[in-house]
Scaffold this motif. Structure first.
Motif, PDB file in Angstrom:
ATOM      1  N   ALA A   5       0.859  -1.185   0.000  1.00 47.65           N
ATOM      2  CA  ALA A   5       0.000   0.000   0.000  1.00 47.65           C
ATOM      3  C   ALA A   5       0.891   1.229   0.000  1.00 47.65           C
ATOM      4  O   ALA A   5       1.808   1.339   0.815  1.00 47.65           O
ATOM      5  N   VAL A   6       0.631   2.133  -0.943  1.00 48.86           N
ATOM      6  CA  VAL A   6       1.325   3.412  -0.990  1.00 48.86           C
ATOM      7  C   VAL A   6       0.402   4.409  -0.310  1.00 48.86           C
ATOM      8  O   VAL A   6      -0.740   4.582  -0.723  1.00 48.86           O
ATOM      9  N   ILE A  35       4.586   7.831   1.417  1.00 48.25           N
ATOM     10  CA  ILE A  35       5.003   8.943   0.565  1.00 48.25           C
ATOM     11  C   ILE A  35       4.711  10.241   1.306  1.00 48.25           C
ATOM     12  O   ILE A  35       3.900  10.271   2.230  1.00 48.25           O
ATOM     13  N   THR A  36       5.365  11.299   0.876  1.00 45.95           N
ATOM     14  CA  THR A  36       5.207  12.606   1.519  1.00 45.95           C
ATOM     15  C   THR A  36       4.078  13.394   0.854  1.00 45.95           C
ATOM     16  O   THR A  36       3.632  13.051  -0.245  1.00 45.95           O
ATOM     17  N   ALA A  44       2.182  11.095  -6.938  1.00 47.00           N
ATOM     18  CA  ALA A  44       2.652   9.768  -6.514  1.00 47.00           C
ATOM     19  C   ALA A  44       1.545   8.965  -5.831  1.00 47.00           C
ATOM     20  O   ALA A  44       1.668   7.750  -5.723  1.00 47.00           O
ATOM     21  N   GLY A  45       0.491   9.594  -5.398  1.00 42.66           N
ATOM     22  CA  GLY A  45      -0.639   8.867  -4.827  1.00 42.66           C
ATOM     23  C   GLY A  45      -1.657   8.466  -5.876  1.00 42.66           C
ATOM     24  O   GLY A  45      -2.672   7.857  -5.553  1.00 42.66           O
ATOM     25  N   SER A  98      -4.440  12.173 -12.883  1.00 45.80           N
ATOM     26  CA  SER A  98      -3.256  11.548 -13.448  1.00 45.80           C
ATOM     27  C   SER A  98      -3.601  10.134 -13.884  1.00 45.80           C
ATOM     28  O   SER A  98      -4.740   9.857 -14.265  1.00 45.80           O
ATOM     29  N   ALA A  99      -2.640   9.221 -13.785  1.00 46.60           N
ATOM     30  CA  ALA A  99      -2.782   7.880 -14.352  1.00 46.60           C
ATOM     31  C   ALA A  99      -4.007   7.135 -13.824  1.00 46.60           C
ATOM     32  O   ALA A  99      -4.791   6.594 -14.597  1.00 46.60           O
ATOM     33  N   ARG A 100      -4.188   7.091 -12.536  1.00 39.95           N
ATOM     34  CA  ARG A 100      -5.312   6.340 -11.952  1.00 39.95           C
ATOM     35  C   ARG A 100      -6.649   6.892 -12.442  1.00 39.95           C
ATOM     36  O   ARG A 100      -7.574   6.144 -12.709  1.00 39.95           O
TER      37      ARG A 100
END
Length: 111
Positions: A5-6, A35-36, A44-45, A98-100
């Motif tokens: 899990a991120v 992640i920050t 990044a999420g 974004s991608a998701r």
């Protein structure tokens, strides 16, 4: 992801709730990759694990997301999934996602 899990734990202000979520992920057997908030702001999420032929796992993300990850975060992800990334600058600047956000999750049995 199936095995990881991120998560941006710092974005969960309530400490009890943060602990509850992290404990739940650990009890599910997931490796937690933190992640920050800055990485969240760089998408990044906004990644998605997908399965390819032979049940191979891929983690799809934007180039911006990939480039803000640390080598340690990349290594942790790559234990479970091959990372695929592409520049999504226009989508991220104009679309707000974004991608998701660009991909559909389909949960149908494979036949």
């Amino acid at each position: 992801g199936e095995h990881f899990a991120v998560i941006c734990a710092d974005a969960i202000d309530e400490k009890a709730e943060r602990k509850l979520i992290l404990d739940s992920l650990k009890s599910d057997g997931k490796e937690i990759i933190t992640i920050t908030e800055d990485q969240v702001n760089n998408f990044a999420g906004n990644m998605l694990e997908v399965k390819g032929s032979g049940n191979k796992s891929y983690l799809v993300m934007s180039k911006a997301a990939y480039e803000c990850l640390t080598p340690q975060q990349v290594a942790s992800i790559e234990k479970y999934s091959e990372i695929l990334y592409s520049s999504l600058d226009v989508i991220e600047a104009c679309g707000g996602g974004s991608a998701r956000c660009m991909m559909a999750e389909v949960f149908l049995p494979m036949e």
